[in-house]
Design a protein around this motif. Structure first.
Motif, PDB file in Angstrom:
ATOM      1  N   GLU A 125       0.854  -1.192   0.000  1.00 28.70           N
ATOM      2  CA  GLU A 125       0.000   0.000   0.000  1.00 28.70           C
ATOM      3  C   GLU A 125       0.888   1.239   0.000  1.00 28.70           C
ATOM      4  O   GLU A 125       1.848   1.309   0.753  1.00 28.70           O
ATOM      5  N   PHE A 126       0.546   2.224  -0.825  1.00 26.49           N
ATOM      6  CA  PHE A 126       1.352   3.452  -0.861  1.00 26.49           C
ATOM      7  C   PHE A 126       0.554   4.691  -0.472  1.00 26.49           C
ATOM      8  O   PHE A 126       1.021   5.805  -0.661  1.00 26.49           O
TER       9      PHE A 126
ATOM     10  N   GLU B 113      -2.097   8.697   4.982  1.00 24.25           N
ATOM     11  CA  GLU B 113      -3.209   9.086   5.848  1.00 24.25           C
ATOM     12  C   GLU B 113      -3.542  10.541   5.536  1.00 24.25           C
ATOM     13  O   GLU B 113      -2.670  11.334   5.191  1.00 24.25           O
TER      14      GLU B 113
ATOM     15  N   LYS C 217       8.403  -1.593  -1.033  1.00 26.92           N
ATOM     16  CA  LYS C 217       7.591  -0.825  -0.081  1.00 26.92           C
ATOM     17  C   LYS C 217       8.497  -0.181   0.992  1.00 26.92           C
ATOM     18  O   LYS C 217       8.413   1.004   1.284  1.00 26.92           O
TER      19      LYS C 217
ATOM     20  N   ASN D 103       9.369   4.022   1.377  1.00 30.11           N
ATOM     21  CA  ASN D 103       9.214   4.797   2.608  1.00 30.11           C
ATOM     22  C   ASN D 103      10.557   5.311   3.124  1.00 30.11           C
ATOM     23  O   ASN D 103      10.671   6.446   3.584  1.00 30.11           O
TER      24      ASN D 103
ATOM     25  N   LEU E 266      11.637   8.329   1.058  1.00 26.89           N
ATOM     26  CA  LEU E 266      10.903   9.550   1.415  1.00 26.89           C
ATOM     27  C   LEU E 266      11.392  10.082   2.772  1.00 26.89           C
ATOM     28  O   LEU E 266      11.570  11.289   2.954  1.00 26.89           O
TER      29      LEU E 266
ATOM     30  N   ILE F 207      13.373  13.797   3.819  1.00 23.08           N
ATOM     31  CA  ILE F 207      13.019  14.672   4.949  1.00 23.08           C
ATOM     32  C   ILE F 207      14.230  14.834   5.876  1.00 23.08           C
ATOM     33  O   ILE F 207      14.561  15.935   6.322  1.00 23.08           O
TER      34      ILE F 207
ATOM     35  N   TYR G 226      10.273  13.308  10.832  1.00 25.59           N
ATOM     36  CA  TYR G 226       9.094  12.570  10.374  1.00 25.59           C
ATOM     37  C   TYR G 226       8.480  11.761  11.521  1.00 25.59           C
ATOM     38  O   TYR G 226       9.168  11.296  12.408  1.00 25.59           O
ATOM     39  N   GLY G 227       7.139  11.636  11.476  1.00 22.59           N
ATOM     40  CA  GLY G 227       6.427  10.834  12.477  1.00 22.59           C
ATOM     41  C   GLY G 227       5.454   9.904  11.799  1.00 22.59           C
ATOM     42  O   GLY G 227       5.618   9.554  10.631  1.00 22.59           O
TER      43      GLY G 227
ATOM     44  N   CYS H  38       4.327   4.888   9.957  1.00 22.38           N
ATOM     45  CA  CYS H  38       5.033   4.160   8.891  1.00 22.38           C
ATOM     46  C   CYS H  38       6.527   4.461   8.804  1.00 22.38           C
ATOM     47  O   CYS H  38       7.347   3.548   8.933  1.00 22.38           O
ATOM     48  N   PHE H  39       6.897   5.726   8.576  1.00 22.99           N
ATOM     49  CA  PHE H  39       8.322   6.019   8.357  1.00 22.99           C
ATOM     50  C   PHE H  39       9.200   5.581   9.543  1.00 22.99           C
ATOM     51  O   PHE H  39      10.195   4.877   9.345  1.00 22.99           O
TER      52      PHE H  39
ATOM     53  N   ASP I  14       9.286   1.716   9.588  1.00 27.46           N
ATOM     54  CA  ASP I  14       9.927   1.057   8.446  1.00 27.46           C
ATOM     55  C   ASP I  14      11.438   1.313   8.431  1.00 27.46           C
ATOM     56  O   ASP I  14      12.227   0.425   8.088  1.00 27.46           O
TER      57      ASP I  14
ATOM     58  N   LYS J 135       0.261  14.667  11.655  1.00 23.67           N
ATOM     59  CA  LYS J 135       0.233  15.566  10.493  1.00 23.67           C
ATOM     60  C   LYS J 135      -1.202  16.034  10.311  1.00 23.67           C
ATOM     61  O   LYS J 135      -2.103  15.528  11.002  1.00 23.67           O
TER      62      LYS J 135
HETATM   63  C1  UGA Z   1       3.660   7.376   4.454  1.00 27.48           C
HETATM   64  C2  UGA Z   1       3.980   7.385   2.954  1.00 27.48           C
HETATM   65  O1  UGA Z   1       4.006   8.743   2.463  1.00 27.48           O
HETATM   66  C3  UGA Z   1       2.949   6.594   2.153  1.00 27.48           C
HETATM   67  O2  UGA Z   1       3.333   6.531   0.785  1.00 27.48           O
HETATM   68  C4  UGA Z   1       2.889   5.159   2.731  1.00 27.48           C
HETATM   69  O3  UGA Z   1       1.902   4.371   2.064  1.00 27.48           O
HETATM   70  C5  UGA Z   1       2.533   5.231   4.208  1.00 27.48           C
HETATM   71  O4  UGA Z   1       3.551   6.016   4.893  1.00 27.48           O
HETATM   72  C6  UGA Z   1       2.506   3.825   4.737  1.00 27.48           C
HETATM   73  O5  UGA Z   1       3.544   3.146   4.723  1.00 27.48           O
HETATM   74  O6  UGA Z   1       1.405   3.333   5.084  1.00 27.48           O
HETATM   75  P1  UGA Z   1       1.962   8.732   6.051  1.00 27.48           P
HETATM   76  O7  UGA Z   1       2.736   8.139   7.189  1.00 27.48           O
HETATM   77  O8  UGA Z   1       0.478   8.662   6.058  1.00 27.48           O
HETATM   78  O9  UGA Z   1       2.418   8.052   4.649  1.00 27.48           O
HETATM   79  O10 UGA Z   1       2.317  10.284   6.008  1.00 27.48           O
HETATM   80  P2  UGA Z   1       3.270  11.255   5.162  1.00 27.48           P
HETATM   81  O11 UGA Z   1       2.436  12.298   4.546  1.00 27.48           O
HETATM   82  O12 UGA Z   1       4.185  10.513   4.298  1.00 27.48           O
HETATM   83  O13 UGA Z   1       4.093  11.961   6.349  1.00 27.48           O
HETATM   84  C7  UGA Z   1       4.981  11.217   7.184  1.00 27.48           C
HETATM   85  C8  UGA Z   1       5.765  12.160   8.075  1.00 27.48           C
HETATM   86  O14 UGA Z   1       6.701  12.922   7.309  1.00 27.48           O
HETATM   87  C9  UGA Z   1       4.908  13.180   8.821  1.00 27.48           C
HETATM   88  O15 UGA Z   1       5.411  13.304  10.130  1.00 27.48           O
HETATM   89  C10 UGA Z   1       5.108  14.454   8.049  1.00 27.48           C
HETATM   90  O16 UGA Z   1       4.926  15.633   8.815  1.00 27.48           O
HETATM   91  C11 UGA Z   1       6.560  14.309   7.630  1.00 27.48           C
HETATM   92  N1  UGA Z   1       6.893  15.128   6.436  1.00 27.48           N
HETATM   93  C12 UGA Z   1       6.279  14.875   5.258  1.00 27.48           C
HETATM   94  C13 UGA Z   1       7.851  16.126   6.540  1.00 27.48           C
HETATM   95  O17 UGA Z   1       8.442  16.360   7.621  1.00 27.48           O
HETATM   96  N2  UGA Z   1       8.154  16.867   5.424  1.00 27.48           N
HETATM   97  C14 UGA Z   1       7.550  16.658   4.234  1.00 27.48           C
HETATM   98  O18 UGA Z   1       7.883  17.373   3.248  1.00 27.48           O
HETATM   99  C15 UGA Z   1       6.591  15.628   4.143  1.00 27.48           C
END
Ligand code: UGA
Length: 440
Positions: A149-150, A153, A202, A206, A209, A213, A254-255, A258-259, A262, A318
């Motif tokens: 899944e990609f 939330e 997968k 993650n 990404l 960050i 990041y929080g 997932c991140f 993973d 977020k």
């Molecule tokens: C993340 C991935 O983006 C999805 O592709 C993946 O499917 C999902 O994990 C998963 O494995 O289920 P998600 O955790 O919902 O999605 O949220 P994100 O929007 O990716 O944000 C993750 C964290 O990174 C947040 O704490 C957000 O504030 C931070 N972030 C994001 C930054 O600090 N800077 C950015 O530019 C983007």
């Protein structure tokens, strides 16, 4: 086609809702009876934009129903999606208990030719073990496929309706053809790769990404020391099409669910195969220590927070979700209490403090929930913008400026206009902007 989706977290409910919307007959299955009863009434156990409407539409057309009964759902289903949680231990080892118990239940009632699709994030190479334990329960040949899944939330429904790609991990062409036909109406590129590559892909997506960050956060930290402004640096780099302008906005790290998990698991896998000194370890350490490092710095700039009243804006990890897993607030609030703040006023558009793990904190009496931003900021000595919910970003902070105090404002997502805040009389602090240096 009849489909069962096991696990009613946000991935499971969204998957079930979207396949029902595409015209399939869908069972959403979970062992939690209370959750299933609420879902059958259209009540969601969490907040996700557009999801309630999707579920209600599925219930109304009777294409979607929720059940706890494997014995009813599985013998009826040609495709079964497994979307249960895979938590990780402190070491980073993955706990596959929920996946295994779902697969064993499925095996009991599996019909010939049915396909079991694992959407849960599992370590590459898990399928031999899964097939073995299932085959001990059933004589029906088990057909397993991986379909990671990609979705994110906060935009889970739209990203499931319009995915960037559909990855199907299988070496069996029959299985691929059925799953390709099932996903074709979503209009995304569909690729067939091996299950292990799909699972590794997968984790790698993650971790990449999270790397972007982490990278930009490290550059932002350097900017604090050399007069450069991270927002200008990002602009100057983004024109390079190999780099782009997306998904690397600095903050407190990041929080989410997932991140952090993973990356920790990749660090663990790397160690177990002999790569003790690996990038994932370093990234995890940097991210985990980030909030304390930034707040230590802020405290020096504002001269300490002992006895202060502080507003904390944003409790979710977020915007557009009520998920607080690895949310910065869960570290920021205990940090502030430990540094002697007198009172913390929190505000979040969706999250109730009483529903966070923080509710059991011994000093919770010093933390109060406000019903709006103005109330949270009233008479505050300091304001911390933690999460970029639109209403938190759009709020007119000059309106609540208390001239009798030297108020400071930490914009932890670099969302506000430094000039406007400074003109209003705030000591404005942010992440890696030269403003911090030149205007204090
Ligand atoms: C993340 C991935 O983006 C999805 O592709 C993946 O499917 C999902 O994990 C998963 O494995 O289920 P998600 O955790 O919902 O999605 O949220 P994100 O929007 O990716 O944000 C993750 C964290 O990174 C947040 O704490 C957000 O504030 C931070 N972030 C994001 C930054 O600090 N800077 C950015 O530019 C983007």
């Amino acid at each position: 086609m009849t489909i069962t989706v096991i696990g009613t977290g946000f991935v499971g409910v969204v998957t079930a809702g979207v396949f029902a919307e595409l015209g399939h007959q869908v069972y959403g299955l979970d062992i939690d009876q209370k959750k299933i009863a609420s879902l059958n009434q259209g009540d969601l156990p969490f907040f996700e934009p557009e999801l309630k409407e999707l579920v209600l539409a599925g219930l109304q057309t009777k294409r979607l129903q929720f059940t706890t009964d494997y014995q009813v759902a599985i013998p009826d289903s040609q495709v079964i999606f497994v979307c249960v949680g895979t938590p990780s231990a402190d070491s980073g080892a993955v706990d596959l208990t929920y996946v295994e118990s779902a697969l064993l239940e499925v095996a009991k009632y599996l019909i010939p030719e049915a396909i079991v699709v694992v959407k849960s994030t599992v370590p590459p190479g898990s399928f031999d073990h899964f097939a073995k334990i299932m085959q001990e329960v059933t004589k029906v040949p088990v057909a397993l496929a991986s379909a990671p899944e990609f979705l994110r939330e906060g935009s889970a429904v739209s990203e499931t309706r319009h995915p960037s790609r559909v990855v199907i991990g299988t070496t069996d062409d029959r299985v691929f053809t059925i799953l390709r036909n099932l996903h074709q109406p979503l209009g995304a590129p569909i690729l067939q790769i091996s299950p292990a590559s799909a699972q590794m892909g997968k984790y790698a997506a993650n971790a990449y990404l999270a790397t972007r960050i982490t990278f930009i956060n490290q550059i932002a930290d350097l900017c604090q020391h050399n007069g450069a402004d991270i927002e200008e640096v990002i602009k100057s780099m983004g024109f390079d099409p190999r780099i782009g302008n997306h998904f690397w906005y600095p903050g407190l790290g990041y929080g989410g669910s997932c991140f952090p998990k993973d990356v920790k698991e990749l660090a663990y896998f790397s160690r177990t195969v002999g790569y003790g000194d690996n990038w994932f370890n370093s990234m995890q350490e940097f991210n985990e220590g980030r909030i304390t490092r930034i707040l230590d710095d802020v405290l020096v700039k504002v001269g300490g927070v002992d006895g202060q009243k502080i507003a904390v804006l944003g409790l979710s990890f977020k915007p557009n979700t009520d998920d607080t897993r690895e949310a910065p607030a869960l570290k920021v609030i205990p940090y502030l209490l430990q540094k002697g703040v007198a009172q913390i006023q929190v505000y979040d558009p969706q999250v109730q403090l009483s529903r966070t793990p923080f509710a059991n904190h011994s000093e919770i009496d010093q933390v109060n929930q406000s019903t709006n931003i103005a109330q949270a900021c009233q008479d505050a000595d300091g304001i911390i913008l933690l999460i970029e919910w639109p209403e938190i970003v759009e709020f007119e902070y000059s309106q609540i400026r208390n001239k009798s105090k030297n108020q400071w404002l930490l914009d932890a997502r670099n969302q506000l206009d430094p000039q406007a805040l400074s003109d209003a009389g705030f000591q404005y602090l942010s992440i890696g902007r030269t403003w911090n240096k030149s205007h204090e």
